[in-house]
Design a protein around this motif. Sequence first.
Motif, PDB file in Angstrom:
ATOM      1  N   VAL A  68      -4.189  -1.226   3.548  1.00  0.00           N
ATOM      2  CA  VAL A  68      -3.795  -2.881   3.445  1.00  0.00           C
ATOM      3  C   VAL A  68      -3.591  -3.309   1.984  1.00  0.00           C
ATOM      4  O   VAL A  68      -4.491  -2.827   1.119  1.00  0.00           O
ATOM      5  CB  VAL A  68      -5.031  -3.717   3.864  1.00  0.00           C
ATOM      6  CG1 VAL A  68      -4.558  -5.272   3.716  1.00  0.00           C
ATOM      7  CG2 VAL A  68      -5.186  -3.495   5.338  1.00  0.00           C
ATOM      8  N   VAL A  69      -2.264  -3.697   1.609  1.00  0.00           N
ATOM      9  CA  VAL A  69      -1.985  -4.144   0.137  1.00  0.00           C
ATOM     10  C   VAL A  69      -1.628  -5.615   0.269  1.00  0.00           C
ATOM     11  O   VAL A  69      -0.711  -6.026   1.267  1.00  0.00           O
ATOM     12  CB  VAL A  69      -1.060  -3.268  -0.299  1.00  0.00           C
ATOM     13  CG1 VAL A  69      -0.525  -3.795  -1.762  1.00  0.00           C
ATOM     14  CG2 VAL A  69      -1.221  -1.794  -0.184  1.00  0.00           C
ATOM     15  N   HIS A  70      -2.401  -6.392  -0.453  1.00  0.00           N
ATOM     16  CA  HIS A  70      -2.391  -7.898  -0.165  1.00  0.00           C
ATOM     17  C   HIS A  70      -2.246  -8.163   1.222  1.00  0.00           C
ATOM     18  O   HIS A  70      -3.291  -8.042   1.965  1.00  0.00           O
ATOM     19  CB  HIS A  70      -1.252  -8.507  -0.789  1.00  0.00           C
ATOM     20  CG  HIS A  70      -1.210  -7.987  -2.393  1.00  0.00           C
ATOM     21  ND1 HIS A  70      -2.081  -8.599  -3.066  1.00  0.00           N
ATOM     22  CD2 HIS A  70      -0.563  -7.088  -3.248  1.00  0.00           C
ATOM     23  CE1 HIS A  70      -1.874  -8.311  -4.507  1.00  0.00           C
ATOM     24  NE2 HIS A  70      -0.876  -7.237  -4.329  1.00  0.00           N
ATOM     25  N   ASN A  71      -1.053  -8.776   1.947  1.00  0.00           N
ATOM     26  CA  ASN A  71      -1.081  -9.125   3.358  1.00  0.00           C
ATOM     27  C   ASN A  71      -0.154  -8.226   4.056  1.00  0.00           C
ATOM     28  O   ASN A  71       0.369  -8.642   5.105  1.00  0.00           O
ATOM     29  CB  ASN A  71      -0.719 -10.629   3.494  1.00  0.00           C
ATOM     30  CG  ASN A  71       0.577 -10.664   2.660  1.00  0.00           C
ATOM     31  OD1 ASN A  71       1.221  -9.945   2.129  1.00  0.00           O
ATOM     32  ND2 ASN A  71       1.373 -11.878   3.262  1.00  0.00           N
ATOM     33  N   THR A  72      -0.127  -6.967   3.756  1.00  0.00           N
ATOM     34  CA  THR A  72       0.692  -6.060   4.348  1.00  0.00           C
ATOM     35  C   THR A  72       0.096  -4.768   4.760  1.00  0.00           C
ATOM     36  O   THR A  72      -0.823  -4.248   3.868  1.00  0.00           O
ATOM     37  CB  THR A  72       1.857  -5.508   3.388  1.00  0.00           C
ATOM     38  OG1 THR A  72       2.576  -6.893   3.083  1.00  0.00           O
ATOM     39  CG2 THR A  72       2.730  -4.604   4.092  1.00  0.00           C
ATOM     40  N   VAL A  73       0.234  -4.254   5.792  1.00  0.00           N
ATOM     41  CA  VAL A  73      -0.292  -2.814   6.232  1.00  0.00           C
ATOM     42  C   VAL A  73       0.899  -1.685   6.091  1.00  0.00           C
ATOM     43  O   VAL A  73       1.979  -1.899   6.825  1.00  0.00           O
ATOM     44  CB  VAL A  73      -1.079  -2.945   7.501  1.00  0.00           C
ATOM     45  CG1 VAL A  73      -1.775  -1.585   7.962  1.00  0.00           C
ATOM     46  CG2 VAL A  73      -1.829  -4.150   7.656  1.00  0.00           C
ATOM     47  N   VAL A  74       0.585  -0.794   5.537  1.00  0.00           N
ATOM     48  CA  VAL A  74       1.329   0.280   5.446  1.00  0.00           C
ATOM     49  C   VAL A  74       0.658   1.731   5.899  1.00  0.00           C
ATOM     50  O   VAL A  74      -0.505   1.849   5.691  1.00  0.00           O
ATOM     51  CB  VAL A  74       2.211   0.423   4.294  1.00  0.00           C
ATOM     52  CG1 VAL A  74       3.002  -0.400   3.718  1.00  0.00           C
ATOM     53  CG2 VAL A  74       1.110   1.006   3.111  1.00  0.00           C
ATOM     54  N   GLY A  75       1.467   2.440   6.438  1.00  0.00           N
ATOM     55  CA  GLY A  75       0.906   3.907   7.055  1.00  0.00           C
ATOM     56  C   GLY A  75       1.565   4.789   7.805  1.00  0.00           C
ATOM     57  O   GLY A  75       2.838   4.646   7.966  1.00  0.00           O
ATOM     58  N   LEU A  76       0.728   5.828   8.481  1.00  0.00           N
ATOM     59  CA  LEU A  76       1.439   6.977   9.010  1.00  0.00           C
ATOM     60  C   LEU A  76       1.043   6.780  10.579  1.00  0.00           C
ATOM     61  O   LEU A  76      -0.044   6.388  10.662  1.00  0.00           O
ATOM     62  CB  LEU A  76       1.220   8.159   8.407  1.00  0.00           C
ATOM     63  CG  LEU A  76       1.814   8.420   7.126  1.00  0.00           C
ATOM     64  CD1 LEU A  76       1.382   9.691   6.434  1.00  0.00           C
ATOM     65  CD2 LEU A  76       3.231   8.409   6.856  1.00  0.00           C
ATOM     66  N   HIS A  77       1.928   7.278  11.318  1.00  0.00           N
ATOM     67  CA  HIS A  77       1.290   7.475  12.453  1.00  0.00           C
ATOM     68  C   HIS A  77       1.908   8.726  13.291  1.00  0.00           C
ATOM     69  O   HIS A  77       3.033   9.170  12.916  1.00  0.00           O
ATOM     70  CB  HIS A  77       1.538   6.392  13.725  1.00  0.00           C
ATOM     71  CG  HIS A  77       3.069   5.797  13.814  1.00  0.00           C
ATOM     72  ND1 HIS A  77       4.004   6.576  14.669  1.00  0.00           N
ATOM     73  CD2 HIS A  77       3.796   5.165  12.894  1.00  0.00           C
ATOM     74  CE1 HIS A  77       5.339   6.023  14.545  1.00  0.00           C
ATOM     75  NE2 HIS A  77       5.157   5.035  13.296  1.00  0.00           N
TER      76      HIS A  77
END
Length: 251
Positions: free
Chosen positions: A143-152
């Motif tokens: 989670v960076v500020h109000n954003t979620v980034v990642g892998l699946h």
Amino acid sequence: MEQRTDTNGSVKVNGEALKADRKQAGHTQQSLVVACGSVSLATLRRAEQGHRVRCASLIRIASILGHEVDRYVRADLLNQKTEFAITVEGNWFGLYIEADRGVRPYIVVDETTFHQTGDSVAGGSVNIDPPDHRQEQFEDCRVVHNTVVGLHHIDAWKAPFGIGSFVVKSTRNDDWLEGFSSWYDPDTDRIETSRYILVRKDSSTSERYVAEARKILEQDIFLYELRKLVETGYGVEDAIRMLSASLSGHN
């Protein structure tokens, strides 16, 4: 008392104090949410469980209870800065578009569970519509500020099939995450991309939000098909006419 919280950030809540004051004021969770107006039931529940919530939401709750917001901010975290402003812990409905070879693109709905520790997020999902019970895992998410980034990745598929990434932004009081997901699709033998919407399952608006997400993705299906036709050499106008005629034939 001088207010030390940043309304654009988030804080970890003293859930015990908040719950005690809410009961002392004669409020149920539902009645307090109604009185606050702009705070969801899911946010209040997370706050009373001691999780991190947006400062703006906690300020509104404190105002209704007649206290300064600092009363509910964990004292040991008052002076700590954070790069994450949302909590995605919990259960979600995830919606996106897939396109199998020879089949019109369709909407997939899954049940996703996120576990958050600080700014790190992990979890998994299982498809419920269509009900093929395909399972995916989320890892290396942040989670960076109000954003979620990642892998699946899909458990039953051998790499690189089913490996992908996503980025979604939180809105609507952290009950709606929207962005895009990309993955390597073995059926089309290419990188595919879809709008990706997640709706918090225990939100009072979840049913309405899921219906809204479906409408958005239905519009995206037309654009997806249009792009595919243009990529194969059709002009935009010809592609639009072909799709319009095809849709009319299905009505």
